[in-house]
Design a protein around this motif. Sequence first.
Motif, PDB file in Angstrom:
ATOM      1  N   GLU A 221     -32.859   1.536   6.319  1.00 23.15           N
ATOM      2  CA  GLU A 221     -32.819   1.204   4.902  1.00 23.15           C
ATOM      3  C   GLU A 221     -32.660  -0.296   4.762  1.00 23.15           C
ATOM      4  O   GLU A 221     -31.850  -0.906   5.481  1.00 23.15           O
ATOM      5  N   ARG A 222     -33.407  -0.882   3.852  1.00 21.83           N
ATOM      6  CA  ARG A 222     -33.287  -2.312   3.587  1.00 21.83           C
ATOM      7  C   ARG A 222     -31.984  -2.554   2.840  1.00 21.83           C
ATOM      8  O   ARG A 222     -31.693  -1.917   1.837  1.00 21.83           O
ATOM      9  N   THR A 223     -31.182  -3.504   3.355  1.00 20.42           N
ATOM     10  CA  THR A 223     -29.877  -3.802   2.753  1.00 20.42           C
ATOM     11  C   THR A 223     -29.769  -5.249   2.298  1.00 20.42           C
ATOM     12  O   THR A 223     -28.731  -5.653   1.789  1.00 20.42           O
ATOM     13  N   GLY A 224     -30.808  -6.035   2.501  1.00 19.81           N
ATOM     14  CA  GLY A 224     -30.824  -7.442   2.113  1.00 19.81           C
ATOM     15  C   GLY A 224     -32.081  -8.100   2.630  1.00 19.81           C
ATOM     16  O   GLY A 224     -32.950  -7.452   3.211  1.00 19.81           O
ATOM     17  N   ILE A 225     -32.160  -9.395   2.449  1.00 20.00           N
ATOM     18  CA  ILE A 225     -33.324 -10.150   2.919  1.00 20.00           C
ATOM     19  C   ILE A 225     -33.333 -10.155   4.441  1.00 20.00           C
ATOM     20  O   ILE A 225     -32.378 -10.614   5.081  1.00 20.00           O
ATOM     21  N   ARG A 226     -34.396  -9.561   5.028  1.00 22.25           N
ATOM     22  CA  ARG A 226     -34.570  -9.448   6.486  1.00 22.25           C
ATOM     23  C   ARG A 226     -33.353  -8.798   7.141  1.00 22.25           C
ATOM     24  O   ARG A 226     -32.939  -9.148   8.237  1.00 22.25           O
ATOM     25  N   ARG A 227     -32.780  -7.816   6.431  1.00 19.74           N
ATOM     26  CA  ARG A 227     -31.590  -7.118   6.916  1.00 19.74           C
ATOM     27  C   ARG A 227     -31.734  -5.625   6.610  1.00 19.74           C
ATOM     28  O   ARG A 227     -32.047  -5.248   5.491  1.00 19.74           O
ATOM     29  N   TYR A 228     -31.511  -4.793   7.646  1.00 18.85           N
ATOM     30  CA  TYR A 228     -31.660  -3.347   7.519  1.00 18.85           C
ATOM     31  C   TYR A 228     -30.479  -2.659   8.206  1.00 18.85           C
ATOM     32  O   TYR A 228     -29.815  -3.246   9.057  1.00 18.85           O
ATOM     33  N   THR A 229     -30.260  -1.411   7.841  1.00 16.93           N
ATOM     34  CA  THR A 229     -29.301  -0.574   8.555  1.00 16.93           C
ATOM     35  C   THR A 229     -30.065   0.627   9.088  1.00 16.93           C
ATOM     36  O   THR A 229     -30.720   1.345   8.330  1.00 16.93           O
ATOM     37  N   GLY A 230     -30.002   0.806  10.411  1.00 16.54           N
ATOM     38  CA  GLY A 230     -30.595   1.978  11.040  1.00 16.54           C
ATOM     39  C   GLY A 230     -29.596   3.112  10.991  1.00 16.54           C
ATOM     40  O   GLY A 230     -28.406   2.898  11.218  1.00 16.54           O
ATOM     41  N   ARG A 231     -30.070   4.316  10.688  1.00 13.80           N
ATOM     42  CA  ARG A 231     -29.172   5.465  10.528  1.00 13.80           C
ATOM     43  C   ARG A 231     -29.724   6.688  11.253  1.00 13.80           C
ATOM     44  O   ARG A 231     -30.927   6.808  11.442  1.00 13.80           O
ATOM     45  N   SER A 232     -28.808   7.568  11.609  1.00 11.82           N
ATOM     46  CA  SER A 232     -29.193   8.872  12.153  1.00 11.82           C
ATOM     47  C   SER A 232     -28.518   9.955  11.336  1.00 11.82           C
ATOM     48  O   SER A 232     -27.469   9.725  10.724  1.00 11.82           O
ATOM     49  N   SER A 233     -29.105  11.143  11.357  1.00 15.76           N
ATOM     50  CA  SER A 233     -28.517  12.265  10.640  1.00 15.76           C
ATOM     51  C   SER A 233     -27.201  12.711  11.281  1.00 15.76           C
ATOM     52  O   SER A 233     -26.461  13.484  10.688  1.00 15.76           O
ATOM     53  N   ARG A 234     -26.868  12.183  12.463  1.00 12.61           N
ATOM     54  CA  ARG A 234     -25.576  12.470  13.109  1.00 12.61           C
ATOM     55  C   ARG A 234     -24.485  11.501  12.649  1.00 12.61           C
ATOM     56  O   ARG A 234     -23.366  11.552  13.132  1.00 12.61           O
TER      57      ARG A 234
ATOM     58  N   GLU B  13     -33.006 -13.092  13.724  1.00 12.77           N
ATOM     59  CA  GLU B  13     -32.097 -13.883  14.560  1.00 12.77           C
ATOM     60  C   GLU B  13     -31.179 -14.792  13.751  1.00 12.77           C
ATOM     61  O   GLU B  13     -30.112 -15.163  14.230  1.00 12.77           O
ATOM     62  N   ASP B  14     -31.572 -15.161  12.542  1.00 11.61           N
ATOM     63  CA  ASP B  14     -30.755 -16.064  11.742  1.00 11.61           C
ATOM     64  C   ASP B  14     -29.706 -15.327  10.897  1.00 11.61           C
ATOM     65  O   ASP B  14     -28.997 -15.947  10.120  1.00 11.61           O
ATOM     66  N   VAL B  15     -29.590 -14.024  11.068  1.00 12.24           N
ATOM     67  CA  VAL B  15     -28.597 -13.221  10.352  1.00 12.24           C
ATOM     68  C   VAL B  15     -27.476 -12.882  11.322  1.00 12.24           C
ATOM     69  O   VAL B  15     -27.734 -12.392  12.422  1.00 12.24           O
ATOM     70  N   ASP B  16     -26.231 -13.155  10.940  1.00 14.46           N
ATOM     71  CA  ASP B  16     -25.081 -12.871  11.803  1.00 14.46           C
ATOM     72  C   ASP B  16     -24.787 -11.374  11.871  1.00 14.46           C
ATOM     73  O   ASP B  16     -25.062 -10.632  10.925  1.00 14.46           O
TER      74      ASP B  16
END
Length: 138
Positions: free
Chosen positions: A7-20, A29-32
Amino acid sequence: MSKLWVERTGIRRYTGRSSRGAQVLIGSEDVDEVFTPGELLKIALAACSGMSSDAPLARRLGDDYRATISVSGPADREQERYPLLEETLELELSVLPDSDKQRLLTVVRRAVDQVCTVGRTLQAGTEVRFEIKDEDGS
């Protein structure tokens, strides 16, 4: 099999998720405090090698053995791919006689070659299908 998505959470920032319930932060690379997609690929390879070698190593070294698997390989930006990924498995093998070390290393290499799905997929190549859907279903 668990469902996976990002899911997109910001500019060039995502959160990968699993159903578990697992999640991983992904970005450029420029995102901490995120992994890049390429770093996740490398980590997946190292983790797969570790998990593939876990049983034979635990049998010989004990369930509490320590292992670190480093993986590296620069991207070829002209082709946008990693032409070479190098892994190094670091173990404390001094408790074994030399003859047992060589046997164990052979078994570990064989286990990784035979059952590391990520490594086998990268070595063989794979077909990737990509499609775009409008959220309203059209």
